[in-house]
Design an enzyme around this catalytic site. Structure first.
Site, mmCIF file in Angstrom:
data_model
loop_
_atom_site.group_PDB
_atom_site.id
_atom_site.type_symbol
_atom_site.label_atom_id
_atom_site.label_comp_id
_atom_site.label_asym_id
_atom_site.label_seq_id
_atom_site.Cartn_x
_atom_site.Cartn_y
_atom_site.Cartn_z
ATOM 1 N N LYS A 236 -9.977 -8.924 7.610
ATOM 2 C CA LYS A 236 -8.520 -8.918 7.434
ATOM 3 C C LYS A 236 -7.896 -8.299 8.677
ATOM 4 C CE LYS A 236 -6.312 -6.085 4.357
ATOM 5 N NZ LYS A 236 -5.489 -5.244 5.259
ATOM 6 N N GLU B 249 2.330 -7.637 1.901
ATOM 7 C CA GLU B 249 2.524 -6.268 1.374
ATOM 8 C C GLU B 249 3.978 -5.826 1.501
ATOM 9 O OE1 GLU B 249 -0.262 -3.301 2.713
ATOM 10 O OE2 GLU B 249 0.888 -1.671 1.798
HETATM 11 O O1 KIV Z 1 -6.274 -0.972 3.545
HETATM 12 C C1 KIV Z 1 -6.000 -1.424 2.436
HETATM 13 O O2 KIV Z 1 -6.460 -0.948 1.407
HETATM 14 C C2 KIV Z 1 -5.082 -2.551 2.361
HETATM 15 C C3 KIV Z 1 -4.512 -2.885 1.024
HETATM 16 C C4 KIV Z 1 -3.607 -1.834 0.563
HETATM 17 C C5 KIV Z 1 -3.903 -4.199 1.024
HETATM 18 O O3 KIV Z 1 -4.799 -3.168 3.348
#
Ligand code: KIV
Length: 265
Positions: A112, A181
């Site tokens: 991600k 988010e």
């Molecule tokens: O780092 C994380 O846990 C996240 C989530 C809050 C989406 O990016």
């Protein structure tokens, strides 16, 4: 058998909501798997909930790789995403690939990456070399200092338009999930209408193909002042296992998030 990206895409196609939670260790991984969670995110939120920092900025690739290996050992069926921490994806696509490869070797099936259109060349580089990417838009916590705090994004028309054009560019670049988010519900719904890939919401909209929360928030061990999008499921469920079960049931049935967990324009 472990769920794949194709399984998540098929869930979106048949209208089945994707239930995702963050996870950082093997004991929680086992409990989340037993509770029916579809996907586990080794998030850089571990900088706050595990390491005690006030932002995710100090987290390193080695930290995420370590926690990814722990999670993978604890659960054999959920899809595994690992966060690219601050500084690991901002320099060159080549360096980003090296960092992402370390997370894939640790057991991640996808990385991600936070950021907007400026990440397009990097995402193209990764995707064309076999690394699936989830793009993270809206409130991107690694930019907390630029935002002046953990603030809802996209309330002004210009900001909302930029989030939409960023998300479309990231999808075009090959991102196969988009995490949204802390944006107003209307903005999130606009994104869900225009994107083809599954969207995962946190403080976004029930329209998203799936939802994610920080696991410590659902068991009442998160920040003292919880963000609006948090529902401490343990209060209604009484146990960690019960909270996970309630979260999964509420996401799958469309009961979570409710209007009270979403932001207005
Ligand atoms: O780092 C994380 O846990 C996240 C989530 C809050 C989406 O990016």
């Amino acid at each position: 058998m472990r769920k794949s990206l194709l399984d998540l895409q098929a869930m979106k196609m048949r209208g089945e909501k994707i239930a995702m939670l963050t996870c950082y260790d093997s004991s929680f991984a086992r409990i989340l798997e037993q509770g029916g969670v579809d996907a586990l995110l080794i998030g850089d939120s571990l900088g706050m909930v595990i390491q005690g920092h006030d932002s995710p900025l100090p987290v390193t690739v080695a930290d995420i790789a370590y926690h990814t290996r722990c999670v993978v050992r604890g659960a054999s069926t959920p899809f595994i995403l690992a966060d690219m921490p601050f500084g690991s994806s901002q320099i060159t696509p080549e360096e980003t690939f090296r960092n992402a490869a370390e997370l894939m070797r640790a057991g991640a099936q996808m990385v991600k990456i936070e950021g907007g259109a400026s990440m397009v060349p990097t995402i193209e580089f990764l995707v064309t070399r076999g690394i699936p990417v989830c793009a993270h838009v809206g409130l991107t916590p690694q930019s907390v200092h630029q935002f002046g705090g953990f603030k809802v994004q996209g309330r002004e028309a210009e900001g909302a338009q930029r989030i939409l054009s960023d998300a479309l560019a990231l999808e075009m670049a090959g991102a196969s999930l988009i995490l949204i988010e802390a944006v107003p519900r209307e903005v999130a719904e606009h994104l869900c209408t225009h994107l083809h890939v599954p969207t995962i919401g946190i403080g976004a909209s029930p329209e998203c193909a799936g939802q994610v929360l920080v696991v410590y928030d659902i068991i009442g061990m998160g920040a003292e002042v919880a963000p609006r999008f948090v529902r401490p499921f343990i209060r209604e469920a009484g146990s960690i296992e019960g909270a996970v079960h309630c979260y999964v049931t509420a996401v799958k049935s469309g009961n979570f998030p409710g209007a009270e967990h979403c932001y207005a324009l």
